[in-house]
Write an enzyme that holds these catalytic residues in place. Structure first.
Site, PDB file in Angstrom:
ATOM      1  N   TYR A  39      11.022  36.415  31.668  1.00  0.00           N
ATOM      2  CA  TYR A  39      10.348  37.612  31.163  1.00  0.00           C
ATOM      3  C   TYR A  39       9.765  37.380  29.780  1.00  0.00           C
ATOM      4  O   TYR A  39      10.114  36.433  29.077  1.00  0.00           O
ATOM      5  CB  TYR A  39      11.313  38.801  31.108  1.00  0.00           C
ATOM      6  CG  TYR A  39      12.369  38.666  30.031  1.00  0.00           C
ATOM      7  CD1 TYR A  39      12.164  39.189  28.755  1.00  0.00           C
ATOM      8  CD2 TYR A  39      13.558  38.000  30.285  1.00  0.00           C
ATOM      9  CE1 TYR A  39      13.128  39.047  27.766  1.00  0.00           C
ATOM     10  CE2 TYR A  39      14.523  37.864  29.313  1.00  0.00           C
ATOM     11  CZ  TYR A  39      14.302  38.391  28.047  1.00  0.00           C
ATOM     12  OH  TYR A  39      15.247  38.244  27.070  1.00  0.00           O
ATOM     13  N   PHE A  50       8.613  40.476  21.276  1.00  0.00           N
ATOM     14  CA  PHE A  50       9.914  40.585  20.611  1.00  0.00           C
ATOM     15  C   PHE A  50      10.979  39.734  21.300  1.00  0.00           C
ATOM     16  O   PHE A  50      12.010  39.438  20.710  1.00  0.00           O
ATOM     17  CB  PHE A  50      10.380  42.045  20.500  1.00  0.00           C
ATOM     18  CG  PHE A  50      10.561  42.738  21.822  1.00  0.00           C
ATOM     19  CD1 PHE A  50      11.735  42.623  22.534  1.00  0.00           C
ATOM     20  CD2 PHE A  50       9.543  43.528  22.340  1.00  0.00           C
ATOM     21  CE1 PHE A  50      11.901  43.264  23.742  1.00  0.00           C
ATOM     22  CE2 PHE A  50       9.696  44.177  23.545  1.00  0.00           C
ATOM     23  CZ  PHE A  50      10.882  44.042  24.255  1.00  0.00           C
ATOM     24  N   ASP A  51      10.731  39.314  22.547  1.00  0.00           N
ATOM     25  CA  ASP A  51      11.698  38.470  23.247  1.00  0.00           C
ATOM     26  C   ASP A  51      11.010  37.809  24.433  1.00  0.00           C
ATOM     27  O   ASP A  51      10.151  38.411  25.076  1.00  0.00           O
ATOM     28  CB  ASP A  51      12.884  39.307  23.731  1.00  0.00           C
ATOM     29  CG  ASP A  51      14.091  38.462  24.118  1.00  0.00           C
ATOM     30  OD1 ASP A  51      14.103  37.245  23.823  1.00  0.00           O
ATOM     31  OD2 ASP A  51      15.038  39.029  24.699  1.00  0.00           O
ATOM     32  N   ILE A  70      18.703  47.342  29.890  1.00  0.00           N
ATOM     33  CA  ILE A  70      18.168  48.693  29.725  1.00  0.00           C
ATOM     34  C   ILE A  70      17.951  49.341  31.098  1.00  0.00           C
ATOM     35  O   ILE A  70      17.766  48.655  32.098  1.00  0.00           O
ATOM     36  CB  ILE A  70      16.857  48.690  28.901  1.00  0.00           C
ATOM     37  CG1 ILE A  70      15.771  47.840  29.557  1.00  0.00           C
ATOM     38  CG2 ILE A  70      17.121  48.253  27.463  1.00  0.00           C
ATOM     39  CD1 ILE A  70      14.419  47.893  28.876  1.00  0.00           C
ATOM     40  N   TYR A  96      15.426  51.493  24.629  1.00  0.00           N
ATOM     41  CA  TYR A  96      16.427  51.544  23.558  1.00  0.00           C
ATOM     42  C   TYR A  96      16.468  52.887  22.828  1.00  0.00           C
ATOM     43  O   TYR A  96      17.259  53.063  21.910  1.00  0.00           O
ATOM     44  CB  TYR A  96      16.188  50.404  22.558  1.00  0.00           C
ATOM     45  CG  TYR A  96      16.431  49.058  23.176  1.00  0.00           C
ATOM     46  CD1 TYR A  96      17.720  48.557  23.310  1.00  0.00           C
ATOM     47  CD2 TYR A  96      15.376  48.298  23.665  1.00  0.00           C
ATOM     48  CE1 TYR A  96      17.955  47.327  23.903  1.00  0.00           C
ATOM     49  CE2 TYR A  96      15.603  47.062  24.255  1.00  0.00           C
ATOM     50  CZ  TYR A  96      16.885  46.585  24.365  1.00  0.00           C
ATOM     51  OH  TYR A  96      17.115  45.367  24.961  1.00  0.00           O
ATOM     52  N   PHE A 113       7.140  44.761  29.638  1.00  0.00           N
ATOM     53  CA  PHE A 113       7.702  43.483  30.044  1.00  0.00           C
ATOM     54  C   PHE A 113       6.876  42.903  31.172  1.00  0.00           C
ATOM     55  O   PHE A 113       6.465  43.613  32.077  1.00  0.00           O
ATOM     56  CB  PHE A 113       9.140  43.647  30.565  1.00  0.00           C
ATOM     57  CG  PHE A 113      10.137  44.018  29.518  1.00  0.00           C
ATOM     58  CD1 PHE A 113      10.781  43.047  28.775  1.00  0.00           C
ATOM     59  CD2 PHE A 113      10.440  45.351  29.288  1.00  0.00           C
ATOM     60  CE1 PHE A 113      11.717  43.391  27.815  1.00  0.00           C
ATOM     61  CE2 PHE A 113      11.379  45.710  28.336  1.00  0.00           C
ATOM     62  CZ  PHE A 113      12.015  44.733  27.590  1.00  0.00           C
TER      63      PHE A 113
END
Length: 188
Positions: A39, A50-51, A70, A96, A113
């Site tokens: 992902y 961010f990731d 999540i 979040y 995502f």
């Protein structure tokens, strides 16, 4: 390109399929709850990554439906098949929320995502057939326990009825004895 599908009915989680899975591909299920994904997550507001698992080509693994990720992921990944690549947009209440995930994810952030479902599998040491067999055995045991509990309850009811009947007989005998002693004169 296909339109995004609203998975929650309130726009909280939407999914757009970027690449479909091959026909007959596996999908996560109760028998196959463990999933492996690639992902990349970006902030919708800024487009900032961010990731990601893509940079180091790692796999992220987790069990669906256990709150390990999540809410949006638990919802969206249940709709995917192995090999599928999808864009999942998550409103804050499915991500979040107000807390965010500092320092990378601010409060009330909408996240996007790109997720590829790489694999889904059973718990370690199990195969889908053994999982099904175990479920069937557990269901049978549950039925046996329910039947035993019902039989025990029926026996308890019978004992209570027998006690009540015995108590009524004793009471009737006592009443009969009392009645014999009243109103009768003793012969002299």
């Amino acid at each position: 390109m296909v339109d995004a599908i609203d998975l929650t009915g309130d726009g909280g989680v939407t999914k757009m399929v970027l690449r479909s899975a091959k026909p007959g591909a596996l999908a996560p299920s109760e028998d196959l709850p463990l999933v492996d994904v690639h992902y990349e997550g970006v902030l919708a507001e800024t487009g900032e990554v961010f990731d990601t698992t893509r940079e180091d080509n790692t796999i992220f693994s987790f069990e669906l439906g256990r709150g390990a990720v999540i809410k949006a992921w638990d919802i969206a990944l249940k709709t995917m098949k192995v090999g599928e690549l999808a864009k999942i947009t998550c409103q804050p209440e499915y991500a979040y929320g107000i807390a965010g995930s500092p320092p990378d994810i601010p409060s009330n952030a909408t996240l996007i995502f790109e997720v590829e479902l790489v694999a889904c599998r059973p718990h370690k040491g199990l195969t889908p057939s053994t999982v099904s067999e175990q479920k069937a055995k557990l269901e049978e045991l549950k039925k046996q326990r329910e039947m035993a509990a019902a039989a025990k309850e029926e026996e308890k009811k019978r004992r209570e009825e027998a006690k009540a009947a015995a108590a009524a007989r004793v009471q009737a005998k006592m009443e009969a004895k009392k009645g014999q002693g009243r109103g009768k004169g003793k012969a002299k």
